[in-house]
Design an enzyme around this catalytic site. Sequence first.
Site, PDB file in Angstrom:
ATOM      1  N   HIS A  67       0.844  -1.208   0.000  1.00  0.00           N
ATOM      2  CA  HIS A  67       0.000   0.000   0.000  1.00  0.00           C
ATOM      3  C   HIS A  67       0.875   1.251   0.000  1.00  0.00           C
ATOM      4  CE1 HIS A  67       0.992  -0.531   4.206  1.00  0.00           C
ATOM      5  NE2 HIS A  67       0.630   0.702   4.426  1.00  0.00           N
ATOM      6  N   LYS A  72       9.424  -2.492   3.442  1.00  0.00           N
ATOM      7  CA  LYS A  72      10.578  -2.446   4.342  1.00  0.00           C
ATOM      8  C   LYS A  72      10.545  -3.596   5.326  1.00  0.00           C
ATOM      9  CE  LYS A  72      13.958   0.311   5.927  1.00  0.00           C
ATOM     10  NZ  LYS A  72      14.742  -0.941   5.926  1.00  0.00           N
ATOM     11  N   LYS A  96       3.599  -2.435  11.854  1.00  0.00           N
ATOM     12  CA  LYS A  96       4.574  -1.628  12.595  1.00  0.00           C
ATOM     13  C   LYS A  96       4.823  -0.291  11.894  1.00  0.00           C
ATOM     14  CE  LYS A  96       8.043  -4.231  13.668  1.00  0.00           C
ATOM     15  NZ  LYS A  96       9.334  -4.950  13.809  1.00  0.00           N
ATOM     16  N   LYS A 108       9.837  -8.840   4.562  1.00  0.00           N
ATOM     17  CA  LYS A 108      10.837  -9.492   5.412  1.00  0.00           C
ATOM     18  C   LYS A 108      11.579 -10.522   4.590  1.00  0.00           C
ATOM     19  CE  LYS A 108      12.009  -9.418   9.838  1.00  0.00           C
ATOM     20  NZ  LYS A 108      11.750  -8.337  10.793  1.00  0.00           N
ATOM     21  N   SER A 365      15.688   3.401  10.681  1.00  0.00           N
ATOM     22  CA  SER A 365      15.936   3.016   9.281  1.00  0.00           C
ATOM     23  C   SER A 365      15.315   4.048   8.334  1.00  0.00           C
ATOM     24  CB  SER A 365      15.290   1.658   8.979  1.00  0.00           C
ATOM     25  OG  SER A 365      16.131   0.605   9.359  1.00  0.00           O
TER      26      SER A 365
HETATM   27  N1  GLU Z   1      14.383  -6.071  11.509  1.00  0.00           N
HETATM   28  C1  GLU Z   1      13.887  -4.925  12.179  1.00  0.00           C
HETATM   29  C2  GLU Z   1      12.418  -5.110  12.535  1.00  0.00           C
HETATM   30  O1  GLU Z   1      11.952  -6.212  12.678  1.00  0.00           O
HETATM   31  C3  GLU Z   1      14.183  -3.636  11.418  1.00  0.00           C
HETATM   32  C4  GLU Z   1      13.505  -3.496  10.108  1.00  0.00           C
HETATM   33  C5  GLU Z   1      13.950  -2.267   9.306  1.00  0.00           C
HETATM   34  O2  GLU Z   1      14.660  -1.437   9.832  1.00  0.00           O
HETATM   35  O3  GLU Z   1      13.537  -2.180   8.147  1.00  0.00           O
HETATM   36  O4  GLU Z   1      11.702  -4.180  12.775  1.00  0.00           O
END
Ligand code: GLU
Length: 477
Positions: A67, A72, A96, A108, A365
């Site tokens: 969306h 990320k 998140k 992921k 990030s």
């Molecule tokens: N792996 C981290 C998380 O689970 C960081 C992900 C990121 O910074 O894109 O939130």
Amino acid sequence: MSQPASEPSFRESVDQMFNRAVSLMDLSPGLEEKIRVCNATYTVRFGVRLRGEIKTFTGYRSVHSEHMEPVKGGIRFALGVNQDEVEALAALMTYKCALVEAPFGGSKGGLCIDPREYSAQEMELITRRFAYELIKRDLINPAQNVPAPDMGTGEREMAWIADQFKRMNTTDINGVACVTGKPTNAGGIQGRTEATGRGVQYALREFFRDAEGVKKAGMSGTLDGKTVIVQGLGNVGYHAAKFLSEEDGCTITGIIERDGALYDPNGLDVESLRAWLMKHGTIVGFSDSNLVEDGAKVLEEPCDILLPAALEGVINLSNAERVQAPLIIEAANGPVTVGADEILRRKGTVIIPDMYANAGGVTVSYFEWVKNLSHIRFGRMQRRQEEARHQLLLDELERLSTDKGLNWQLSPNFKEKYLRGADELELVRSGLDDTMRAAYSQMATVWHSRDDVDDLRTAAYLVAIEKVAASYQAKGL
Ligand code: GLU
């Protein structure tokens, strides 16, 4: 610490939590399914010549929701990586990012590997090859899909990935933004390594400012003096434990690792334990008198705050009933299964959910990605100008006080602090703090104002899903 077979998988657990929240919403027909399902998962098997033979590895990159783009989420290197896990983690990334308003969809990645079995040179070969497979399919790309560190990966791997992208896209001026969590000498940002642990600290500070929330947990007072049991002394657990003990007056009474736990009601020394762990790869041998061989048992010891910061599913149907902490903060992704969540809610335990508690990583990030796209470090233009204006004000104050015969003397300590313009690290921490406060306030408003919402997790899902839905609707879906 595996969860009982009778429990749903990690992905099903996340979906059930989602469904619970969505049943309290009024979404247009079909939209809830569109949001819940994972858009695509790419599986790759590739070979790398190592030690005279070709070794085949299996990796995944899952895109949960587009969306917003880029999508990320981190890349995990661990033996337990599988499609179900990567999809669950990608879904959590969607919620998140929405919750903390990082303008990304959720993704992921994972590679089935035990990084401890390989040398640095071998890991570089493997990481570059995995990155190559993802880059050529735009599953790593500054505009489409931006990975970051997760369990088993860190700055080193991110630097290799960024370099691999540059080699394959020599004219892309924004290439370095293809991945975050890089070392600062390779396009990273100050404060990214500590970010998830720092976010956990800010989340707890914010929770203890919420008198109603603290009361719901049956607790009182501030963070000062609280006892904390930490599960996992990796990057996240270590930084959270360090900041809470050094800056907020908490006592770390338990630290659980893969090969046992240390428990001491008088408090453990986080720094020296971490140094031992880094050197020996185990906590065994650090302090025999405090060692508990069955580490998971320490999750059940009395404490004010339980802070799981490692794997998913560690608090499950087999131990949830015996967990005594009134407050759990999910520094890891998915440490509490859906069944355990139910039991804990019934017991009145307050859970600060993963999608909020560990959002510090992706928040910083986001700052790194913006820094890379703007090609300038934060604060570079304003810092000295800010200092000059502060100096002007102090000079004028002193002149006025002398003129009036008052002879005010500002303390050197105050002057030093006031005059100093903010550097990148301070700006990153300020942006992170602001993000954590804003997201908490949105969750808490739902938690405290709706009779049908009795926990922070459901509140977090409601806030996040609302935002994802609005974004889909704005696109005309
Ligand atoms: N792996 C981290 C998380 O689970 C960081 C992900 C990121 O910074 O894109 O939130």
